[in-house]
Write a protein that holds these residues in place. Sequence first.
Motif, PDB file in Angstrom:
ATOM      1  N   THR A 116      43.825  38.614  32.641  1.00 48.04           N
ATOM      2  CA  THR A 116      43.206  39.911  32.912  1.00 48.04           C
ATOM      3  C   THR A 116      43.871  40.717  34.019  1.00 48.04           C
ATOM      4  OG1 THR A 116      41.657  38.824  34.431  1.00 48.04           O
ATOM      5  CG2 THR A 116      40.931  39.131  32.147  1.00 48.04           C
ATOM      6  N   ILE A 370      37.908  44.742  37.009  1.00 44.88           N
ATOM      7  CA  ILE A 370      37.806  43.452  36.333  1.00 44.88           C
ATOM      8  C   ILE A 370      36.443  42.854  36.638  1.00 44.88           C
ATOM      9  CG2 ILE A 370      38.776  41.123  36.162  1.00 44.88           C
ATOM     10  CD1 ILE A 370      41.450  42.288  37.037  1.00 44.88           C
ATOM     11  N   THR A 374      35.353  37.103  36.521  1.00 43.31           N
ATOM     12  CA  THR A 374      36.755  36.841  36.160  1.00 43.31           C
ATOM     13  C   THR A 374      37.639  36.928  37.370  1.00 43.31           C
ATOM     14  OG1 THR A 374      36.369  37.771  33.969  1.00 43.31           O
ATOM     15  CG2 THR A 374      38.657  37.573  34.701  1.00 43.31           C
TER      16      THR A 374
END
Length: 378
Positions: A116, A370, A374
């Motif tokens: 990510t 994000i 995460t």
Amino acid sequence: MEVKNNTQKVITKYDKKVLERKREEEKQKRNQKIFKISALIGLAAIIIGATSYFVIRHNNIYGEYITVGDNEISKVEFDYYYNSTANQFVTTYSSYLSYFNLDTTKSYADQMYSDTMTWEDYFSQGTVEVIKQTKAILVDAKSKGFQYDVSADFNSYKDSIQQAATTASVSLNAFYKTKFGIYATVSNMESIIKDYLTAGAYSSQLTEQNTPSDTEILAYYEANKDNYDSVDYRVLSVPTQDAANEMLSKVKDEATFATLCKTYAADDQKSKYETDDTSLIKGGTSSSVSPTYSSWLYDSSRAEGDKTVLADTDNGVFYVVYFINKYYDEATNATISSTIASNAVKEYIDKLTVDYTVIDKHNHLKYLSIPTETASQE
């Protein structure tokens, strides 16, 4: 009776020419006025446009890029800390960059740090933490009456940059832009660098103030022995388990271990073991010993003369290991002292930065978008 004169003036060709000339002159005067007005309006537009460009550019460079706590951070300042953070990482882990799949010749924004986050996100996140710490340290230093003349360190810093630029055969201004960001100049970096140096000096003072006593060092060691004990042992990599077990059964002491290495080493390695010390490892540490046999060596029940065979399934080999000794090197006291002091300073600074929230109203920090769960795993 009055007699009226009905005689009218006759307009000659000459008169017509005079009238036409006057009309032409008036027209030219009117056009000149229009031209002057238009020129003034155009010039004003150019001036306004140019001024707007420089104002916008100045605001983009020196205006608020992000806010950290009560501090508005400009693009110039952010770039300084970003480049410093990224360059420090690259220098520290230069031998592992290929393992990280990090190519310094390519944009960090185009390379993934995780599923990510890009490397740009990762370095931006680290940059914000450094800025938080620096600003909090400066405030604390001022409140504590910290005295520090930054001049000498700053001049030394400048000299090192000048030397680096000379070595790289580039101008000083070009080197600043390469090292600290495209908007960096010698003049606009000065206050930022001085703040960085001042924060570093205060951090050093905090570290000195948190130097532990001998009793604290001993207590820390007792709680973390495996991290600081050294081990002496012998080891040989053997191609097959049968050969490894056979060798193990013949090992009686260090001397027989060294001798047997000449027989049981892989054919392309035998010549290395003509010297008896080749299999001997002295002063091994938990961070340097292979994980294949580290746990076995550091087991609290280990005693001199213990021996075993351990498999390295990843590489398809077997290790014959002979334990000699485990001990503490008092020279490691300095390392433990530094660790204790650093941990104390980190804890102190973490408390200082608790209220330093980050505001990114221009959406420059992509990592903030994000999901928390995460990002926290990174």
